[in-house]
Every structure is written in structure tokens, then in C-alpha cells.
Design a protein around this motif. Structure first.
Motif, PDB file in Angstrom:
ATOM      1  N   PRO A 141       0.846  -1.193   0.000  1.00 13.06           N
ATOM      2  CA  PRO A 141       0.000   0.000   0.000  1.00 13.06           C
ATOM      3  C   PRO A 141       0.882   1.243   0.000  1.00 13.06           C
ATOM      4  CG  PRO A 141       0.020  -1.019   2.171  1.00 13.06           C
ATOM      5  CD  PRO A 141       0.728  -1.966   1.247  1.00 13.06           C
ATOM      6  N   ALA A 142       0.317   2.346  -0.431  1.00 11.85           N
ATOM      7  CA  ALA A 142       1.107   3.574  -0.575  1.00 11.85           C
ATOM      8  C   ALA A 142       0.435   4.733   0.139  1.00 11.85           C
ATOM      9  CB  ALA A 142       1.296   3.913  -2.053  1.00 11.85           C
ATOM     10  N   ILE A 143       1.247   5.733   0.456  1.00 12.78           N
ATOM     11  CA  ILE A 143       0.728   6.963   1.045  1.00 12.78           C
ATOM     12  C   ILE A 143       1.355   8.150   0.328  1.00 12.78           C
ATOM     13  CG2 ILE A 143       2.477   7.003   2.891  1.00 12.78           C
ATOM     14  CD1 ILE A 143       0.054   8.083   4.678  1.00 12.78           C
ATOM     15  N   LEU A 144       0.518   9.074  -0.093  1.00  7.52           N
ATOM     16  CA  LEU A 144       0.945  10.283  -0.797  1.00  7.52           C
ATOM     17  C   LEU A 144       0.754  11.466   0.145  1.00  7.52           C
ATOM     18  CD1 LEU A 144       1.809  11.864  -3.331  1.00  7.52           C
ATOM     19  CD2 LEU A 144      -0.579  11.794  -4.088  1.00  7.52           C
ATOM     20  N   ILE A 145       1.846  12.145   0.474  1.00  7.04           N
ATOM     21  CA  ILE A 145       1.852  13.171   1.518  1.00  7.04           C
ATOM     22  C   ILE A 145       1.896  14.560   0.896  1.00  7.04           C
ATOM     23  CG2 ILE A 145       3.165  14.082   3.477  1.00  7.04           C
ATOM     24  CD1 ILE A 145       4.303  11.055   3.594  1.00  7.04           C
ATOM     25  N   CYS A 146       0.997  15.429   1.361  1.00  5.34           N
ATOM     26  CA  CYS A 146       0.961  16.828   0.935  1.00  5.34           C
ATOM     27  C   CYS A 146       1.287  17.710   2.137  1.00  5.34           C
ATOM     28  CB  CYS A 146      -0.418  17.196   0.392  1.00  5.34           C
ATOM     29  SG  CYS A 146      -0.836  16.424  -1.177  1.00  5.34           S
ATOM     30  N   PRO A 147       2.486  18.272   2.199  1.00  2.67           N
ATOM     31  CA  PRO A 147       2.832  19.149   3.324  1.00  2.67           C
ATOM     32  C   PRO A 147       1.976  20.410   3.328  1.00  2.67           C
ATOM     33  CG  PRO A 147       4.780  18.488   2.054  1.00  2.67           C
ATOM     34  CD  PRO A 147       3.582  18.127   1.238  1.00  2.67           C
ATOM     35  N   GLY A 148       1.931  21.051   4.495  1.00  3.70           N
ATOM     36  CA  GLY A 148       1.239  22.329   4.604  1.00  3.70           C
ATOM     37  C   GLY A 148       2.165  23.489   4.283  1.00  3.70           C
ATOM     38  N   GLY A 149       1.726  24.684   4.694  1.00  2.57           N
ATOM     39  CA  GLY A 149       2.524  25.878   4.433  1.00  2.57           C
ATOM     40  C   GLY A 149       1.704  27.054   3.947  1.00  2.57           C
ATOM     41  N   GLY A 150       0.388  26.987   4.129  1.00  2.17           N
ATOM     42  CA  GLY A 150      -0.463  28.116   3.765  1.00  2.17           C
ATOM     43  C   GLY A 150      -0.530  28.392   2.278  1.00  2.17           C
ATOM     44  N   TYR A 151      -0.212  27.403   1.453  1.00  2.14           N
ATOM     45  CA  TYR A 151      -0.116  27.547  -0.002  1.00  2.14           C
ATOM     46  C   TYR A 151       0.977  28.537  -0.396  1.00  2.14           C
ATOM     47  CZ  TYR A 151      -4.344  24.773  -0.640  1.00  2.14           C
ATOM     48  OH  TYR A 151      -5.266  23.746  -0.646  1.00  2.14           O
ATOM     49  N   MET A 152       1.862  28.855   0.564  1.00  6.07           N
ATOM     50  CA  MET A 152       2.992  29.738   0.263  1.00  6.07           C
ATOM     51  C   MET A 152       4.255  28.942  -0.037  1.00  6.07           C
ATOM     52  SD  MET A 152       2.284  32.911   2.845  1.00  6.07           S
ATOM     53  CE  MET A 152       1.472  31.963   4.124  1.00  6.07           C
ATOM     54  N   LYS A 153       4.491  27.874   0.732  1.00  7.96           N
ATOM     55  CA  LYS A 153       5.570  26.918   0.486  1.00  7.96           C
ATOM     56  C   LYS A 153       5.101  25.571   1.016  1.00  7.96           C
ATOM     57  CE  LYS A 153       9.940  27.982   1.012  1.00  7.96           C
ATOM     58  NZ  LYS A 153      11.244  28.422   1.571  1.00  7.96           N
ATOM     59  N   CYS A 154       5.847  24.520   0.712  1.00  7.20           N
ATOM     60  CA  CYS A 154       5.575  23.210   1.301  1.00  7.20           C
ATOM     61  C   CYS A 154       6.535  23.011   2.471  1.00  7.20           C
ATOM     62  CB  CYS A 154       5.751  22.102   0.265  1.00  7.20           C
ATOM     63  SG  CYS A 154       4.428  22.036  -0.963  1.00  7.20           S
ATOM     64  N   ALA A 155       5.975  22.848   3.656  1.00  3.87           N
ATOM     65  CA  ALA A 155       6.768  22.782   4.881  1.00  3.87           C
ATOM     66  C   ALA A 155       7.633  21.523   4.906  1.00  3.87           C
ATOM     67  CB  ALA A 155       5.849  22.817   6.098  1.00  3.87           C
ATOM     68  N   THR A 156       8.927  21.699   5.125  1.00  3.23           N
ATOM     69  CA  THR A 156       9.849  20.557   5.108  1.00  3.23           C
ATOM     70  C   THR A 156       9.577  19.583   6.248  1.00  3.23           C
ATOM     71  OG1 THR A 156      11.460  21.852   6.380  1.00  3.23           O
ATOM     72  CG2 THR A 156      11.674  21.879   3.984  1.00  3.23           C
ATOM     73  N   GLN A 157       9.139  20.096   7.405  1.00  2.00           N
ATOM     74  CA  GLN A 157       8.923  19.206   8.546  1.00  2.00           C
ATOM     75  C   GLN A 157       7.720  18.287   8.358  1.00  2.00           C
ATOM     76  OE1 GLN A 157       8.457  22.501   8.586  1.00  2.00           O
ATOM     77  NE2 GLN A 157       6.807  23.130   9.975  1.00  2.00           N
ATOM     78  N   GLU A 158       6.883  18.599   7.368  1.00  2.00           N
ATOM     79  CA  GLU A 158       5.713  17.761   7.094  1.00  2.00           C
ATOM     80  C   GLU A 158       5.898  16.929   5.829  1.00  2.00           C
ATOM     81  OE1 GLU A 158       2.749  21.047   9.179  1.00  2.00           O
ATOM     82  OE2 GLU A 158       2.882  20.919   6.995  1.00  2.00           O
ATOM     83  N   ALA A 159       7.149  16.815   5.393  1.00  2.00           N
ATOM     84  CA  ALA A 159       7.452  16.089   4.159  1.00  2.00           C
ATOM     85  C   ALA A 159       8.252  14.821   4.465  1.00  2.00           C
ATOM     86  CB  ALA A 159       8.192  17.008   3.186  1.00  2.00           C
ATOM     87  N   GLU A 160       9.568  14.889   4.337  1.00  2.00           N
ATOM     88  CA  GLU A 160      10.387  13.681   4.474  1.00  2.00           C
ATOM     89  C   GLU A 160      10.253  12.976   5.826  1.00  2.00           C
ATOM     90  OE1 GLU A 160      14.315  12.939   2.462  1.00  2.00           O
ATOM     91  OE2 GLU A 160      15.024  13.442   4.485  1.00  2.00           O
ATOM     92  N   PRO A 161      10.223  13.682   6.958  1.00  2.00           N
ATOM     93  CA  PRO A 161      10.077  12.951   8.223  1.00  2.00           C
ATOM     94  C   PRO A 161       8.819  12.088   8.270  1.00  2.00           C
ATOM     95  CG  PRO A 161      10.746  15.209   8.648  1.00  2.00           C
ATOM     96  CD  PRO A 161      10.396  15.135   7.190  1.00  2.00           C
ATOM     97  N   VAL A 162       7.739  12.597   7.696  1.00  2.00           N
ATOM     98  CA  VAL A 162       6.482  11.846   7.676  1.00  2.00           C
ATOM     99  C   VAL A 162       6.595  10.653   6.731  1.00  2.00           C
ATOM    100  CG1 VAL A 162       3.995  11.983   7.265  1.00  2.00           C
ATOM    101  CG2 VAL A 162       5.220  13.967   8.198  1.00  2.00           C
ATOM    102  N   ALA A 163       7.206  10.883   5.574  1.00  2.00           N
ATOM    103  CA  ALA A 163       7.375   9.795   4.603  1.00  2.00           C
ATOM    104  C   ALA A 163       8.202   8.658   5.185  1.00  2.00           C
ATOM    105  CB  ALA A 163       8.031  10.336   3.333  1.00  2.00           C
ATOM    106  N   ILE A 164       9.275   8.999   5.863  1.00  2.00           N
ATOM    107  CA  ILE A 164      10.141   7.966   6.440  1.00  2.00           C
ATOM    108  C   ILE A 164       9.404   7.185   7.522  1.00  2.00           C
ATOM    109  CG2 ILE A 164      12.220   7.622   7.831  1.00  2.00           C
ATOM    110  CD1 ILE A 164      13.506   9.888   6.219  1.00  2.00           C
ATOM    111  N   ARG A 165       8.598   7.879   8.312  1.00  2.00           N
ATOM    112  CA  ARG A 165       7.837   7.186   9.361  1.00  2.00           C
ATOM    113  C   ARG A 165       6.852   6.185   8.747  1.00  2.00           C
ATOM    114  NH1 ARG A 165       5.885   7.836  14.677  1.00  2.00           N
ATOM    115  NH2 ARG A 165       7.821   8.934  15.130  1.00  2.00           N
ATOM    116  N   PHE A 166       6.146   6.595   7.705  1.00  2.00           N
ATOM    117  CA  PHE A 166       5.190   5.675   7.086  1.00  2.00           C
ATOM    118  C   PHE A 166       5.905   4.564   6.314  1.00  2.00           C
ATOM    119  CE2 PHE A 166       2.005   8.871   8.070  1.00  2.00           C
ATOM    120  CZ  PHE A 166       0.904   8.079   8.380  1.00  2.00           C
ATOM    121  N   ALA A 167       7.056   4.865   5.751  1.00  2.00           N
ATOM    122  CA  ALA A 167       7.836   3.811   5.094  1.00  2.00           C
ATOM    123  C   ALA A 167       8.223   2.734   6.097  1.00  2.00           C
ATOM    124  CB  ALA A 167       9.074   4.409   4.434  1.00  2.00           C
TER     125      ALA A 167
END
Length: 309
Positions: free
Chosen positions: A35-61
Motif C-alpha cells: 500500500p502507498a501513502i501520498l503526503i501533501c505538506p502544509g505551508g499556507g499555499y505559500m511553500k511546502c513545509a519541510t517538517q511535514e514532508a520527508e520525516p512523515v514519509a520515512i515514518r510511514f515507510a
């Protein structure tokens, strides 16, 4: 595991899908599509927050998922500094990040994962979307719209290729009515003005905008099951957004799990040292959302493993 960053547009570097894919060839588990998970970081549509990207992906991996991070269209590029204009300055409108473009990019990412499913060992019938803050808003908008003409006509594909099996929505913006109220309460006028300019192409919300851009108002029978979490202390995106989304799901008889933790600011991500930028973003209670989400997903996404090796 191997990681690769892939552009969604040939002529743009800012919109990418990053893979965190496990190869089972040498694993005791054998050679399974996961199964897969596709992660969309937050950031107010101004940027994609790094803390909600790779750390989350690694945890789900680590849980056994093939994980992917979508960096969708935002107002500022990932390598630029976020600078807010003064109250008297006009905010430039950038059409590429105005709705529905970020939402449609979720569909593009879904198709890309499906295209590489054999190579990446993905079970294409079990893809979950996970979003935080504005990323959760983007995910929720897609969850309500994946089989609409807006999405299908743009992507030129059939709806069965685009349906997520479930969504995880962390401290989401669920109803723009609350965003309008929050703008006054937290005195972040410029933050909201730029955020509105990014996703709406305008600086002020109208009642029509609130109706159109509030995912809790568009939940329907085809919206997938959802895992919701937030904190009472969030002063940037009110917990009322999450509660309103839960109410909308209940009204449509869509299964959901909701967890409201008392303490913790906005932007907690994993709420552990893995993702924290400052001390207050480490919160052992709120960090339990990951374990709770794993158990909730297990009911829908468990590998069909043999009884014995």
C-alpha cells in the motif's frame, strides 16, 4: 529504500513527486506490492513545509508503506525566503498556484504512481492521501472532487485511476469561514492575505469563496474514509475546522476517526524530534496520532501475508 525526485511538469522544477520506495527483493517478507501513502505538506499555499514532508514519509515507510511526497504549486518557490508585503503594497497574483491547480496536481501524482506501480511495487487500489494544514485542505478538496468533470477532463483519465482509499487530515483548514474569523483573532492579516492570493487569486474572501473553498461543505457519498486530528491549542487553524469536517462526514455516513489533543501549536507534524524545529513542537500526547493512524489504516491497508514463511 531508494528515493528519487520527479518533476510533474517538464518546464518547472518546483512541483515534484519524491519517492521513498522499499524494494522487497531481498526481504524476508518476499516480493509484495505494498500500500502507498501520498503526503501533501502544509505551508499556507505559500511553500511546502519541510517538517511535514520527508520525516512523515520515512515514518510511514517504516510501517511498510511505499511513501511519496508531493510538493505542489505554491506562491513562493521552495528555495526562496517567505517575505510578506506591507499593508499598502499590492500582492502579485501568480496564476499557476491558484485553485484548482494544486488539487489537480494530486491527481497527476496519483497517475504517476500508477504508471510506475510495477517498478515501485505499489498496490494501486490502496493509496492513501495524507495532508497537513493547507496540504490537508488540498487533500480534502481532492477527496471530494476526484471523480468530478473538473478533475477527469483535466487529467483525461477514468475515475477508477484517481480514487484514494482513505485520507489523513492533520490540523486541516476545513471551512474558510473559520479562516476569516482567525484572521482577526490571531492578527495574522498579511499571512492570510498572501495565502488567499496564492490559492484564490485575490486578497479578500467573499461568501462565494468561503462556500466554494470549504471542503467540509462539499463532502459527498464518494468522499473516502478519513482520519482527522488536531489540537485544541492551535491558534492558527482553529480546531473547529476539524470538528466541522467530522460533522460533514457523519452527515454523509462516511466512516472516520477523529482525535483532538489538548496541547500543541499549529504545525506539529509528527510532534517528535524527527520533525520539530522548536521545542514546543515536541508533544508526546499529540505524537500518538501516528500510532492511532497506523491502527486505523491497518484495517484497510494490511498486507495479505502468508500464515507461515
Amino acid at each position: 529504500m531508494y528515493s528519487e525526485k520527479i518533476r510533474l511538469y517538464e518546464d518547472r522544477e518546483d512541483v515534484t513527486l519524491t519517492t521513498y520506495v522499499q524494494n522487497d527483493a531481498n526481504s524476508l517478507l518476499g516480493d509484495y506490492n505494498r500500500p502507498a501513502i501520498l503526503i501533501c505538506p502544509g505551508g499556507g499555499y505559500m511553500k511546502c513545509a519541510t517538517q511535514e514532508a520527508e520525516p512523515v514519509a520515512i515514518r510511514f515507510a517504516a510501517m511498510g508503506y511505499q511513501a511519496f511526497v508531493l510538493r505542489y504549486s505554491t506562491y513562493f518557490s521552495q528555495d526562496s525566503n517567505v517575505t510578506f508585503p506591507t499593508a499598502k503594497e499590492e500582492i502579485e497574483i501568480k496564476e499557476y498556484c491558484v485553485f484548482p491547480n494544486p488539487m489537480l496536481e494530486i491527481g497527476k501524482a496519483m497517475l504517476l504512481i500508477r504508471e510506475h506501480a510495477r517498478e515501485w511495487k505499489v498496490d494501486v487500489d490502496r493509496i492513501t492521501l495524507c495532508g497537513f494544514s493547507a496540504g490537508a485542505h488540498n487533500v480534502a478538496m481532492y477527496a471530494n472532487s476526484w471523480n468530478t468533470n473538473l478533475v477527469l477532463d483535466y487529467l483525461k483519465t477514468s475515475s477508477e485511476h484517481l480514487r484514494p482509499v482513505a485520507v489523513i487530515l492533520g490540523y486541516m483548514a476545513g471551512d474558510y469561514y473559520f479562516s476569516k474569523i482567525d484572521q482577526i483573532e490571531v492578527e495574522k492579516e498579511m499571512f492570510f492575505r498572501v495565502s488567499y492570493a496564492a490559492i484564490l487569486g485575490k486578497q479578500e474572501l467573499t461568501e462565494e469563496d468561503i462556500e466554494r473553498m470549504s471542503p467540509s461543505r462539499h463532502v459527498n457519498r464518494d468522499t473516502p474514509p478519513a482520519f482527522l486530528w488536531s489540537t485544541y491549542e492551535d491558534r492558527t487553524v482553529s480546531v473547529k475546522n476539524t470538528i466541522k469536517m467530522a460533522e460533514a462526514l457523519a452527515n454523509q455516513h462516511i466512516p472516520f476517526d477523529m482525535h483532538i489533543f489538548e496541547e500543541g501549536p499549529h504545525g506539529l507534524s509528527l510532534a517528535t524530534q524527527e520533525s520539530a524545529k522548536v521545542k514546543k513542537q515536541v508533544n508526546p500526547d499529540a505524537a500518538k496520532w501516528v500510532e492511532l493512524a497506523e491502527a486505523w489504516l491497518q484495517k484497510r491497508m494490511a498486507l495479505e501475508l502468508p500464515e507461515t514463511i
